[in-house]
Design an enzyme around this catalytic site. Sequence first.
Site, short mmCIF file in Angstrom:
data_model
loop_
_atom_site.label_atom_id
_atom_site.label_comp_id
_atom_site.label_asym_id
_atom_site.label_seq_id
_atom_site.Cartn_x
_atom_site.Cartn_y
_atom_site.Cartn_z
N ASN A 10 0.88 -1.24 -0.06
CA ASN A 10 0.01 0.03 0.04
C ASN A 10 0.92 1.14 0.21
O ASN A 10 1.49 1.58 0.98
CB ASN A 10 -0.97 0.00 1.12
CG ASN A 10 -1.73 1.04 1.45
OD1 ASN A 10 -1.77 2.20 0.42
ND2 ASN A 10 -2.13 1.40 2.63
N TRP A 11 1.11 1.93 -1.23
CA TRP A 11 1.97 3.12 -1.20
C TRP A 11 1.29 4.38 -0.53
O TRP A 11 1.87 5.33 -0.62
CB TRP A 11 2.09 3.27 -2.75
CG TRP A 11 2.97 2.10 -3.36
CD1 TRP A 11 3.24 1.02 -2.88
CD2 TRP A 11 3.44 2.31 -4.92
NE1 TRP A 11 3.78 0.26 -3.86
CE2 TRP A 11 4.04 1.18 -5.25
CE3 TRP A 11 3.54 3.19 -5.82
CZ2 TRP A 11 4.70 0.86 -6.20
CZ3 TRP A 11 4.16 2.93 -6.97
CH2 TRP A 11 4.83 1.71 -7.12
N LYS A 12 0.12 4.36 -0.19
CA LYS A 12 -0.63 5.53 0.31
C LYS A 12 -0.63 6.72 -0.71
O LYS A 12 -0.36 6.51 -1.85
CB LYS A 12 -0.11 5.73 1.74
CG LYS A 12 -0.01 4.71 2.75
CD LYS A 12 0.33 4.74 4.13
CE LYS A 12 0.46 3.38 4.96
NZ LYS A 12 0.35 3.64 6.37
N HIS A 95 -9.37 0.98 4.94
CA HIS A 95 -8.18 1.30 5.55
C HIS A 95 -8.30 2.22 6.79
O HIS A 95 -9.14 3.06 6.61
CB HIS A 95 -7.12 1.90 4.77
CG HIS A 95 -5.55 1.71 5.10
ND1 HIS A 95 -5.13 2.68 6.14
CD2 HIS A 95 -4.68 0.82 5.10
CE1 HIS A 95 -3.95 2.62 6.29
NE2 HIS A 95 -3.62 1.22 5.77
N GLU A 97 -6.55 4.37 7.90
CA GLU A 97 -6.34 6.04 7.70
C GLU A 97 -7.90 6.52 6.84
O GLU A 97 -7.97 7.64 7.42
CB GLU A 97 -5.38 6.04 6.78
CG GLU A 97 -3.94 5.82 7.51
CD GLU A 97 -2.83 5.47 6.68
OE1 GLU A 97 -3.04 5.37 5.41
OE2 GLU A 97 -1.79 5.06 7.28
N GLU A 167 -5.21 -5.04 10.78
CA GLU A 167 -4.26 -4.00 10.90
C GLU A 167 -4.62 -3.29 12.28
O GLU A 167 -5.06 -2.41 12.08
CB GLU A 167 -4.22 -3.11 9.96
CG GLU A 167 -4.10 -3.70 8.44
CD GLU A 167 -3.24 -2.60 7.40
OE1 GLU A 167 -2.35 -2.92 7.07
OE2 GLU A 167 -4.21 -1.86 7.23
N GLY A 173 2.40 2.03 10.72
CA GLY A 173 3.42 3.31 10.68
C GLY A 173 3.97 3.68 11.77
O GLY A 173 4.60 4.73 11.83
N SER A 214 3.58 -2.31 10.28
CA SER A 214 5.03 -2.02 10.76
C SER A 214 5.74 -3.54 10.18
O SER A 214 6.57 -4.10 10.96
CB SER A 214 5.03 -1.79 12.20
OG SER A 214 4.94 -0.42 12.38
N GLY A 235 2.81 -1.35 4.13
CA GLY A 235 2.72 0.23 4.09
C GLY A 235 4.30 0.78 3.79
O GLY A 235 4.54 0.40 2.51
N GLY A 236 4.85 1.24 4.78
CA GLY A 236 6.21 2.00 4.63
C GLY A 236 7.08 1.08 3.67
O GLY A 236 7.79 1.57 3.06
C1 PEP Z 1 -0.62 0.10 5.89
O1 PEP Z 1 -0.74 1.31 5.49
O2 PEP Z 1 -1.40 -0.65 5.59
C2 PEP Z 1 0.38 -0.43 6.85
C3 PEP Z 1 0.37 -1.59 7.33
O3 PEP Z 1 1.40 0.78 6.96
P1 PEP Z 1 2.86 0.34 7.78
O4 PEP Z 1 3.40 -1.13 6.97
O5 PEP Z 1 3.59 1.40 7.22
O6 PEP Z 1 2.65 -0.03 9.18
#
Ligand code: PEP
Length: 253
Positions: A10-12, A95, A97, A167, A173, A214, A235-236
């Site tokens: 997920n590049w956000k 998600h 966010e 999640e 994040g 994470s 994500g990251g």
């Molecule tokens: C996400 O955005 O779905 C996510 C899990 O982010 P991260 O891996 O950065 O915690």
Amino acid sequence: MNRTLFVAGNWKMNKTTAEARDLVSKMLAPLREISNVEKVLCPPFTSIPAVSPLLEGSGIGLGAQNLHWEEKGAFTGEVAANMVKEFCRYVIIGHSERRTYFGETDETVNRKLRAAIKVDLIPIVCVGETLDQFESGQTAEVVRRQIRLGFAGLGTAYVSRIVVAYEPVWAIGTGKASSGENANTVHGKVIRPALAELFGDRNAEAMRILYGGSVTAANSSEFFSQSDIDGGLIGGASLKPDEFVAITKAALR
Ligand code: PEP
């Protein structure tokens, strides 16, 4: 049950089209070599048409990060499911966010999920508790409710293809991932039984439940070696080619 592991990035809200092409070019070859893992990249809408031809024939799927439940009309700034389907096979829904910053609820998740299914997209539906809810022992109750309301009224014909991502909001994040054991307990003792209640044991057993929050190359095996964790929503680390490739490799089991 032998479920094919699934890893989605997920590049956000990151990467211009040029940067997106560059990122894909850095991971395309090593990702292609990893078979037996379902791999998906979810860039921002603007980069989807640029990334699409690069992934063609690669075995790597393309996903969007959101959609709207209406088919068309006066919904400024929104993108309909059939528009997403022009380029993508997958879509992330609900998600945290989007729930936190854009007012999405279990009801809107349900509408989006129905819209996605209608055009034959594979939804990746996110659930997870906040830090407060985690600390006050409400994880099971919160996640069960998100599943019950988010998946309400769906028939059983399509459900085994739907992917769920657990999640925990406190892990997204933050660099503070859940433990593999804790996530596996939520997957196996809360989410899969909740899905079984709605759709029967057989469908629930077939559905992939990802962990997200994470995940890194260093901790990914801890998650992917668990019996009820069927991959990750990343994500990251999905913005770092070597990390994302290493995480995807860790999903080979
Ligand atoms: C996400 O955005 O779905 C996510 C899990 O982010 P991260 O891996 O950065 O915690």
